[in-house]
Structures are given as structure tokens and as C-alpha cells.
Design an enzyme around this catalytic site. Structure first.
Site, PDB file in Angstrom:
ATOM      1  N   GLU A 160     -99.458  12.953-113.703  1.00 56.82           N
ATOM      2  CA  GLU A 160     -98.831  12.002-114.634  1.00 56.82           C
ATOM      3  C   GLU A 160     -97.970  12.718-115.668  1.00 56.82           C
ATOM      4  OE1 GLU A 160    -101.595   9.571-116.799  1.00 56.82           O
ATOM      5  OE2 GLU A 160    -102.917   9.295-115.081  1.00 56.82           O
TER       6      GLU A 160
ATOM      7  N   GLU B 119    -109.238  11.042-115.240  1.00 57.21           N
ATOM      8  CA  GLU B 119    -109.411  11.830-116.472  1.00 57.21           C
ATOM      9  C   GLU B 119    -110.870  11.877-116.940  1.00 57.21           C
ATOM     10  OE1 GLU B 119    -106.501  10.517-119.387  1.00 57.21           O
ATOM     11  OE2 GLU B 119    -105.027  11.875-118.499  1.00 57.21           O
TER      12      GLU B 119
HETATM   13  C1  GLA Z   1    -103.707   8.950-119.156  1.00 59.97           C
HETATM   14  C2  GLA Z   1    -104.311   8.022-118.127  1.00 59.97           C
HETATM   15  C3  GLA Z   1    -103.398   6.916-117.728  1.00 59.97           C
HETATM   16  C4  GLA Z   1    -102.619   6.382-118.899  1.00 59.97           C
HETATM   17  C5  GLA Z   1    -101.879   7.499-119.559  1.00 59.97           C
HETATM   18  C6  GLA Z   1    -101.021   7.052-120.713  1.00 59.97           C
HETATM   19  O1  GLA Z   1    -103.143  10.067-118.630  1.00 59.97           O
HETATM   20  O2  GLA Z   1    -104.763   8.694-116.988  1.00 59.97           O
HETATM   21  O3  GLA Z   1    -104.191   5.904-117.146  1.00 59.97           O
HETATM   22  O4  GLA Z   1    -103.505   5.794-119.799  1.00 59.97           O
HETATM   23  O5  GLA Z   1    -102.822   8.406-120.065  1.00 59.97           O
HETATM   24  O6  GLA Z   1    -100.343   8.126-121.303  1.00 59.97           O
END
Ligand code: GLA
Ligand code: ZN
Length: 670
Positions: free
Chosen positions: A305, A149
């Protein structure tokens, strides 16, 4: 058609280092029960694999990857550079960022390395290279996940110096730069490159988000996006030295403001992203984000995710209701995803994410609602095999999304502080979503001729060549809709002189003489030609017709009687202009007219509150029917008697879909 993977990857982030090894075997058994076939590992393990400056220790990662490989899991291998080890920050404080207020940060948190720190670049690049050297030819490693991210910004001295270099490359001369930023205003003219300081709270910043000179602030955003992209490319290239062909990605974040994802996507093999809607996010809003992620490369994407149940970082982390995760996953696939990943596979023992949902809960058993739902979905995805992979979403409507414009629009001082970019696009997208009309989210340099209609709300910044391309599109028979706060500035945020909407004026057939701001709690009225009246607010352009036909007029304030919605015939096409924010029912009227004029076909004609979305490949036309309405909905007649691919049953006439019910139908491609 792009198919980076041979099967639907179904898995998620897996951080087994938090548990004793006995638990890993238990994990493997449970994952298999749930039909999980992939795991994303090493996302935050930098400190583990490089415990000191000259020491690398891959023994634990070897074991994790061996365990997964033995069981035939597909491994998504992260480069671990999203969170720095403490020793690195202690030894080289320059690797941490300086914030907007000018404060140098200490060790802590994650996603916070200065992108222009040579030390950070050296160690991150070296790590990626070592990982690629070690695991690049493991056939089970099917994808590289660089950092995590990417985002945020840094205002340190290294960044300031790098910014000057970036500016020299862009402008070549100070004369060009002074002109682009209109530095005559307030006499900020610079005579030496070293006089340029980065725009933060200590210089041109006004409050948290404002700026006295949008020109420099927009350039700083471009520069930051590029700087982080350079980090990505550096790691990617390091991997490529040892691994010539494994797919490489990094997980994006939908409409995240900080990075120009269209530019990023050009450097990525496949787009992946993390989808975290809140409990009250409208489903059309989530659908738009998926379409944007698909639009970045005009190709299927990976869902890296999502939570199987709840988040921890929203103000209210409501549970996904029974069936909701399954429906949300199919919505994701319906809009172009070819993989489904969870954050995370086993719930953390401690840290701020211990309440974040996971496939395996703290109870450590498969006897949970969430595990059962994950398993049901896993079985269904397994039974779909590879039939859907690579399928396209075919759209006749393109909505323009542009990060430069996003930044510029939200830096404007006036006419209102309440105008935000993505909200305006969501408002238009909602119409197409509710009418089952497939949409592509497209950049300003897209090939417009692929579409029947192009939708460009708040196209505030019109960069070189864009108006001409839109004119050509309309002249050749296309339909365009735009409106207030469009056509105002060039790529440096200087006004296109001669009357709004500048370069769009000719094709719109109107002149917007003044822009009124409507304060909270106030509204104006618009009256359509047939007499129906609706409210409008936010801003009201006061228009003069220059060839366009009025479709509605204002019905209040001193400009009552002047046009509020217009349509202009231009060449063989039409241009709609919406001068104010219309309430949804009124926008529907305008967009009904537009889709009819443009001959845009919905996926299904029957009126229904279900989401109906289609993907197409050589195996057939796949229609996803999803109930996000919260109440029972009848199955549209055209699907009666068809077989649902997910359950194998034939769905009879009179079937009712309960909330979160999903059907997937397939017919042969025409
Ligand atoms: C982000 C991060 C993860 C985790 C999620 C939690 O997407 O990439 O490492 O922290 O949030 O929702
Ligand atoms: Zn920096």
C-alpha cells in the site's frame, strides 16, 4: 533470486462492495486504461462472507473475483480477518481485547482481536480454510494477504494464561525466571507460575510506556509478537491445506515497534509492506524503511500500500505534488520492491477514510491529475516488463536493526527519556543515503562477513553470541562502528557487569565510566584532532582509553579533554566508538573516515544531491537517479549520453533534473 510474480503487480486495495455493480464495469475499464493489473480484495469483508455463525456467503466475492479474473487481473486475496464481524464479538466477548489499562473493549474498530482467544482462532482459521478451498486453485489468485497490518497488544486473562505457558517453555524453572527478571529487586520473587501477572498499567507499568521490570515487559512484547505470529501461521497453514503453492504474505509496517519482523519474515513467503510517509518525512527515512523490509528476508519485497495522493489519518494530509507519487514509487522499486500497490483503487463513500486518496476519486472520472499520474506510471511499469524482477541490492554496509534491542532501549528508566531507537539508526542511515552508499538492514545474527562495515548504534542489548560474532568480523578485517548506550545489558535486560560497554569493551578499546544526560536546550562541544569544533547532545559517555586512539575530545563541561570519538585497531580490523550524539556534520566526519578505512564503494563518486540507487540481476545493472532535493539538480556526468529506460530518450550532457524527476539507466552486468 526470488521472483514470486511474473510481472510487476500494479494495483491496490479494491473494495467494490461499497458501490452498485454498474460501477464495477466502469472500474475495470478505468483500471485497464491506467495499466493496473492487480487488485487486493476482501481485506475487510468478514461480515459480508460470514453474516452469521453458521452461514457463509461467497456470492459477492465470487462475482468480484470472476470480474477481475475475466479481465486477467492478478488477485491478491485477503483472508478478511483484520476486522471482526459484530455478531462474533456480541456472542463471544472474549474475542475482543483488554487494553493496557485493563478495560475490555466492545465491538468496534479493527485489528483488535485477542490473539490468544480460542474462539477467534477457531473462526479465523475456518475462514482462511474456506477461502483457500474455494479460491486456492484459481490461477488468477497470485497471492494470499493474511489479515491486515497485524499489531497492538492484549492484556486479557486468556493472554495472561498463555503468557505463563510461554514462560514455562522459555525458562523451564521459576528459579531461572526469577533470575532473568532480577525479581530480588523490590522483593518481587515468585514461587508459583500462577503468581505471574501480565505487565500492564495495573501491575508493573509506569505511565504509558515505562515499566518497573523491563525483563517481564520485554518478554511480554516477545510473547505478543509470537502470539500474533501464531495467528498468522494458523491461517497460513489453513490455506496450505488446500493451496500448496500460492505466495502467502501479510502487510507489515516498516519500523513498527510491536512485532519482531525478522522472526515474522521467516514464516512469510514474501515480505510486503505499507509505506505512508508524512509530508515532512525525510526521503532517507523512507529509504531506510524500504531497506529494512528488503533486509527481513534479504530479498525483494512487495509494496502492498501507498496512497496515490494523500492520507486522512496524519495531522496534515498534504497532497503529493505532481510527480511525487511517481518518484516515490521508483524509490520503492530502487530499494527492492517488485510490486506497487495503492490504498486504494476507488475512494470510500463514507467512514473515516473517505478523505484518503485513491486512484479513482469521488468525482468518478479519469479526468483527474491523480489518475493521469497513476496511468503514466502504469505505462512505464508495463514497458519495463519483467526485466527488473528479482534484482538484488548489493551492499557493503550493514546496519543492525534488532527488535529486542528496540524494546529494551526504550524501556530503560534513565539516563534520558529522549533516546529513541529508530531515530539513532536514521541518523547513521542518512549519511550513507547522502553518500550513495547502499546499505542492508541486518539482524544481530546476520553473516557479518558479507560486509566491509557493520554499523551498530545504540546496541544496548547484546545477546548471547553477538559480541563474539562482531569480534570475529573485526578480527578478520571488518570495520565496526558503535557508540553510546551500547553493550550494556543481556537479553533479559540485566547489566553486563565489569564496566560499559560490557562485551564490546575489548574490541572498542575503551571504558565508559559514566553516562551524562544532556537536557533539552543544552549541548556540549566536541573538538576533532584538527581543531574543528561541533556540538553534541542527548548523552555523553565519559571514556577512558584502553588501547583506542582518540579522534575527538569533549571541549566543554567537567569532562572537557576526555575522548568523545575513538578508533581501535582490533585484529585486522577497526572499531569506532562515538560517545555522544554528534551534530550531523560531525557524524559525517567520523563516517567519512570509516568508509575510507573500510574501503566502502559508493554507487557514484560525483558529489550530487540526487538519490542514486542500484539493483542488479542477470539483465543488467539498473541505476535509479531521483531528485528529492526540492530544487533543480544537474545530471551527474557519468550518465550523460545514456538512455533513460522510462522514456526511451537519450539523456544529454547538461541535463537538469527538476524536483521529482527520475531516470533509470541500465548497463550490462560486469
Ligand atoms: C493501512 C491499512 C489500510 C488503510 C490505510 C490508510 O495501511 O492497511 O486498510 O486503512 O492504512 O492509509
Ligand atoms: Zn487477550
Amino acid at each position: 533470486m526470488s521472483k514470486p510474480f511474473k510481472r510487476i503487480l500494479y494495483g491496490g486495495d479494491y473494495n467494490p462492495n461499497q458501490w452498485p455493480k454498474e460501477v464495477w464495469d466502469e472500474d475495470m475499464r478505468m483500471f485497464k486504461d491506467a495499466r493496473i493489473n492487480s487488485a487486493t480484495v476482501n481485506v475487510f469483508s468478514w461480515a459480508k462472507i460470514q453474516p452469521a455463525e453458521e452461514v457463509y456467503d461467497f456470492s459477492e466475492l465470487d462475482e468480484i473475483i470472476d470480474t477481475l479474473s475475466r479481465e486477467n487481473f492478478s488477485v491478491i486475496l485477503a483472508t478478511a480477518t483484520g476486522a471482526m464481524p459484530a455478531w462474533l464479538v456480541k456472542r463471544y466477548p472474549e474475542v475482543s481485547r483488554v487494553d493496557y489499562e485493563g478495560r475490555r473493549h466492545k465491538f468496534g474498530q479493527r485489528h483488535n482481536a485477542c490473539p490468544n482467544s480460542p474462539v477467534f482462532q477457531k473462526y479465523a482459521g475456518r475462514l482462511a480454510e474456506k477461502l483457500a478451498e474455494r479460491y486456492g486453485n484459481n490461477p488468477h489468485v497470485v497471492c494470499w494477504h493474511i489479515s491486515n497490518e497485524y499489531g497492538g497488544e492484549c492484556y486479557c486473562e486468556n493472554c495472561e494464561k498463555a503468557f505463563r505457558v510461554w514462560l514455562r517453555r522459555k525458562y523451564a524453572t521459576l528459579e531461572a525466571l526469577n533470575k532473568a527478571w532480577n525479581l530480588e529487586f523490590w522483593g518481587h520473587t515468585v514461587y508459583d507460575w500462577d503468581e505471574i501477572v501480565l505487565p500492564n498499567a495495573l501491575s508493573e507499568g509506569i505511565g504509558l510506556h515505562g515499566t518497573a521490570f523491563a525483563g517481564i515487559s520485554i518478554d511480554y512484547r516477545r510473547f505478543m509478537s509470537d502470539s500474533l505470529l501464531e495467528n498468522y501461521k494458523m491461517e497460513r497453514d489453513a490455506i496450505r491445506r488446500f493451496d500448496p503453492d500460492t505466495t502467502i504474505t501479510t502487510n507489515l509496517m516498516g519500523t513498527y515497534k510491536g512485532l519482531d519482523y525478522f522472526k515474522w519474515a521467516k514464516e512469510m513467503d514474501v515480505v510486503s509492506w505499507d509505506n505512508y510517509p508524512a509530508y515532512n518525512t525525510p526521503w532517507s527515512v523512507t529509504a531506510m524503511r524500504h531497506d529494512l523490509m528488503r533486509g527481513l528476508k534479504a530479498a525483494p519485497f512487495m509494496l502492498m500500500e501507498q496512497t496515490p495522493s494523500q492520507q486522512n489519518w496524519q495531522p496534515y494530509n498534504s497532497l503529493k505534488k505532481p510527480g511525487q507519487m511517481r518518484a516515490q514509487s521508483y524509490q520503492t522499486i530502487a530499494h527492492g520492491a517488485d510490486t506497487i500497490g495503492f490504498f486504494q483503487l476507488r475512494r470510500s463513500v463514507g467512514g473515516c477514510e473517505k478523505f484518503h486518496g485513491a486512484v479513482i476519486s469521488h468525482a468518478g472520472t479519469e479526468n483527474t491529475r491523480v489518475f493521469r499520474e497513476v496511468t503514466q506510471l502504469g505505462k512505464e511499469l508495463e514497458s519495463l516488463g519483467d526485466t527488473l524482477l528479482g534484482a538484488e541490492n548489493r551492499s557493503q554496509v550493514g546496519i543492525i536493526f534488532d527488535w529486542d534491542n528496540y524494546w529494551a532501549l526504550e524501556y530503560t528508566s534513565g539516563p534520558t527519556q529522549d533516546l529513541t531507537y529508530v531515530e539513532q539508526l536514521d541518523a547513521y542511515y542518512r549519511y550513507f543515503y547522502e553518500h550513495h552508499i547502499s546499505v542492508d538492514m541486518i539482524p544481530t545474527d546476520a553473516d557479518f562477513s558479507k560486509y566491509k562495515a557493520v554499523v551498530a548504534p545504540v546496541l544496548y542489548m547484546v545477546k548471547e553470541g553477538v559480541a563474539e560474532a562482531l569480534e570475529r568480523f573485526v578480527q578478520q578485517g571488518g570495520t565496526l562502528i558503535t557508540g553510546f548506550m551500547s553493550g550494556i545489558v543481556d537479553e533479559s535486560d540485566n547489566v553486563h557487569l565489569g564496566g560499559y560497554p560490557g562485551p564490546l569493551r575489548r574490541m572498542c578499546g575503551i571504558w565508559a565510566e559514566e553516562i551524562d544526560a544532556i537536557a533539552p536546550g543544552q549541548h556540549n562541544l566536541v573538538r576533532f584532532n584538527d581543531g574543528r569544533e561541533y556540538t553534541c547532545d542527548l548523552v555523553c559517555d565519559i571514556l577512558h582509553l584502553e588501547g583506542a586512539q582518540p579522534l575527538a575530545h569533549y571541549a566543554s563541561d567537567f569532562y572537557a579533554g576526555s575522548p568523545a570519538v575513538t578508533v581501535n585497531t582490533f585484529g585486522q580490523g577497526k572499531v569506532y566508538y562515538v560517545a555522544t550524539r554528534l551534530e550531523p556534520d560531525a557524524l559525517d566526519i567520523v563516517l567519512d573516515g570509516l568508509t575510507e578505512a573500510a574501503g566502502v564503494q559508493p554507487v557514484i563518486r560525483e558529489k550530487t544531491a540526487l538519490e542514486v540507487t542500484q539493483r542488479v540481476n542477470e539483465n543488467g545493472v539498473f541505476t535509479f537517479v531521483l531528485n528529492f532535493s526540492g530544487v533543480d539538480q544537474p545530471l551527474p556526468a557519468e550518465f550523460a549520453g545514456q538512455r533513460d529506460m522510462l522514456t526511451g530518450s537519450v539523456i544529454g550532457e547538461g541535463t537538469v533534473l527538476k524536483p521529482y524527476d527520475v531516470y533509470l539507466f541500465c548497463r550490462k552486468a560486469d
